[in-house]
Design a protein around this motif. Structure first.
Motif, PDB file in Angstrom:
ATOM      1  N   GLY A 269       0.739  -1.285  -0.031  1.00  0.00           N
ATOM      2  CA  GLY A 269      -0.185   0.029   0.181  1.00  0.00           C
ATOM      3  C   GLY A 269       0.984   1.270   0.006  1.00  0.00           C
ATOM      4  O   GLY A 269       0.549   2.166  -0.569  1.00  0.00           O
ATOM      5  N   SER A 270       1.882   1.114   0.761  1.00  0.00           N
ATOM      6  CA  SER A 270       2.830   2.467   0.666  1.00  0.00           C
ATOM      7  C   SER A 270       3.456   2.426  -0.512  1.00  0.00           C
ATOM      8  O   SER A 270       3.623   3.638  -0.934  1.00  0.00           O
ATOM      9  N   PHE A 271       4.013   1.454  -1.194  1.00  0.00           N
ATOM     10  CA  PHE A 271       4.590   1.569  -2.491  1.00  0.00           C
ATOM     11  C   PHE A 271       3.568   2.234  -3.462  1.00  0.00           C
ATOM     12  O   PHE A 271       3.963   3.068  -4.329  1.00  0.00           O
ATOM     13  N   ILE A 272       2.422   1.813  -3.762  1.00  0.00           N
ATOM     14  CA  ILE A 272       1.386   2.132  -4.372  1.00  0.00           C
ATOM     15  C   ILE A 272       1.136   3.778  -4.278  1.00  0.00           C
ATOM     16  O   ILE A 272       1.036   4.639  -5.250  1.00  0.00           O
ATOM     17  N   SER A 273       1.091   4.076  -2.983  1.00  0.00           N
ATOM     18  CA  SER A 273       0.730   5.600  -2.550  1.00  0.00           C
ATOM     19  C   SER A 273       1.724   6.456  -3.364  1.00  0.00           C
ATOM     20  O   SER A 273       1.527   7.480  -3.305  1.00  0.00           O
ATOM     21  N   LYS A 274       3.106   5.990  -3.152  1.00  0.00           N
ATOM     22  CA  LYS A 274       4.132   6.774  -3.553  1.00  0.00           C
ATOM     23  C   LYS A 274       3.638   7.058  -5.386  1.00  0.00           C
ATOM     24  O   LYS A 274       4.067   8.234  -5.626  1.00  0.00           O
ATOM     25  N   TYR A 275       3.254   6.217  -5.879  1.00  0.00           N
ATOM     26  CA  TYR A 275       3.128   6.408  -7.455  1.00  0.00           C
ATOM     27  C   TYR A 275       2.093   7.093  -7.455  1.00  0.00           C
ATOM     28  O   TYR A 275       1.863   7.978  -8.634  1.00  0.00           O
ATOM     29  N   VAL A 276       0.974   6.883  -6.927  1.00  0.00           N
ATOM     30  CA  VAL A 276      -0.538   7.621  -7.490  1.00  0.00           C
ATOM     31  C   VAL A 276      -0.740   8.922  -6.635  1.00  0.00           C
ATOM     32  O   VAL A 276      -1.543   9.541  -7.279  1.00  0.00           O
ATOM     33  N   GLY A 277       0.062   9.096  -5.500  1.00  0.00           N
ATOM     34  CA  GLY A 277       0.022  10.295  -4.743  1.00  0.00           C
ATOM     35  C   GLY A 277      -1.179  10.481  -3.819  1.00  0.00           C
ATOM     36  O   GLY A 277      -1.609  11.424  -3.205  1.00  0.00           O
ATOM     37  N   GLY A 278      -1.668   9.253  -3.483  1.00  0.00           N
ATOM     38  CA  GLY A 278      -2.861   9.453  -2.851  1.00  0.00           C
ATOM     39  C   GLY A 278      -2.663   9.069  -1.384  1.00  0.00           C
ATOM     40  O   GLY A 278      -1.279   8.466  -0.932  1.00  0.00           O
ATOM     41  N   PRO A 279      -3.509   9.192  -0.406  1.00  0.00           N
ATOM     42  CA  PRO A 279      -3.243   8.698   1.116  1.00  0.00           C
ATOM     43  C   PRO A 279      -2.946   7.386   1.027  1.00  0.00           C
ATOM     44  O   PRO A 279      -3.545   6.615   0.333  1.00  0.00           O
ATOM     45  N   LEU A 280      -2.441   6.956   2.266  1.00  0.00           N
ATOM     46  CA  LEU A 280      -2.102   5.542   2.563  1.00  0.00           C
ATOM     47  C   LEU A 280      -3.365   4.793   2.700  1.00  0.00           C
ATOM     48  O   LEU A 280      -3.186   3.506   1.952  1.00  0.00           O
ATOM     49  N   ASP A 281      -4.420   4.995   3.099  1.00  0.00           N
ATOM     50  CA  ASP A 281      -5.527   4.377   3.426  1.00  0.00           C
ATOM     51  C   ASP A 281      -6.294   4.193   2.038  1.00  0.00           C
ATOM     52  O   ASP A 281      -6.963   3.141   1.822  1.00  0.00           O
ATOM     53  N   GLN A 282      -6.097   5.256   1.097  1.00  0.00           N
ATOM     54  CA  GLN A 282      -6.887   4.826  -0.129  1.00  0.00           C
ATOM     55  C   GLN A 282      -6.003   3.863  -1.088  1.00  0.00           C
ATOM     56  O   GLN A 282      -6.604   3.080  -1.594  1.00  0.00           O
ATOM     57  N   ALA A 283      -4.683   3.757  -0.758  1.00  0.00           N
ATOM     58  CA  ALA A 283      -3.807   2.975  -1.541  1.00  0.00           C
ATOM     59  C   ALA A 283      -4.104   1.542  -0.954  1.00  0.00           C
ATOM     60  O   ALA A 283      -3.897   0.514  -1.596  1.00  0.00           O
ATOM     61  N   MET A 284      -4.183   1.402   0.205  1.00  0.00           N
ATOM     62  CA  MET A 284      -4.569   0.067   1.004  1.00  0.00           C
ATOM     63  C   MET A 284      -6.109  -0.437   0.469  1.00  0.00           C
ATOM     64  O   MET A 284      -5.958  -1.501   0.180  1.00  0.00           O
TER      65      MET A 284
END
Length: 229
Positions: free
Chosen positions: A26-41
């Motif tokens: 989730g943290s990895f995806i958050s870096k790329y899409v620029g969203g908050p961690l809960d959204q990435a999760m």
């Protein structure tokens, strides 16, 4: 400790590892899409929960390695979700390591503003349609050490070992059946075009490279220096 207790303990350990891995992804995806961690999760849970865990982790590790080799700790531009999610899904589903590396390179290239690669959804569907042999044949055809970029005509007889810039001396100019099938797929995808025809049927002993082929290969190729892309 009873057998039941041991089993419960092992399940707990496995669940804990899965949770930790999910948070890391989730943290990895958050870096790329620029969203908050809960959204990435949420993206991980909704979009990637059916994917194989070990392939997800390898994709993440390869993308991070490619970034590091460019001297980058973070992406330098955010990737739109409609681009990032299909790349992560496609890369996580890919079981061949050499092809998964191309998915990781595609993700890094579109996330690196200095890579010179344009973000195009078409590249995702093209990469999904490539076999390992297709990718090898494509790279040989566009290898500037074998065929100068300003010379568009390529002979395919010696593939997958090499592409030729001049007509070979061999009597049988046709490539092997597996290579010919790969060439047909590359032509279908617009990455090459036939330079010969016989009775209205395209002959793939000699092909031309295309603008789409150049740009696609640049987008899926990793370099430690983005200016070399």
């Amino acid at each position: 400790m009873t057998d039941d207790s041991k089993a419960i303990d092992e399940v707990a350990k496995t669940s804990g590892k899965a949770i930790d891995a999910g948070r890391e992804l989730g943290s990895f995806i958050s870096k790329y899409v620029g969203g908050p961690l809960d959204q990435a999760m949420g993206i991980v849970e909704d979009k990637l929960k059916y994917l194989r865990w070990e392939r997800q982790i390898r994709l993440m590790e390869r993308a991070n390695k490619f970034l590091s080799e460019r001297g980058l700790q973070q992406p330098t531009r955010k990737v739109p979700m409609q681009i990032a999610i299909p790349i992560m899904q496609g890369g996580s589903l890919e079981e061949d390591d050499s092809l998964q590396d191309r998915w990781a390179a595609l993700l890094v290239n579109v996330a690196d503003e200095s890579s010179g690669s344009e973000v195009r959804r078409a590249f995702i569907s093209i990469l999904e349609d490539l076999s390992p042999l297709d990718a090898i044949v494509l790279e040989k055809i566009y290898d500037i050490s074998a065929v100068p970029r300003d010379k568009n005509e390529v002979w395919t007889t010696s593939l997958p070992e090499q592409a030729l810039g001049t007509k070979p001396e061999a009597e049988d100019l046709r490539p092997s059946a597996p290579v010919e099938l790969s060439l047909g797929n590359l032509a279908r995808l617009g990455l090459i075009s036939s330079a010969m025809a016989w009775g209205g049927i395209a002959m793939l002993s000699r092909v031309h490279r295309t603008v789409l082929g150049y740009e696609f290969l640049k987008a899926i190729k990793h370099s430690s220096k983005s200016c070399d892309q």
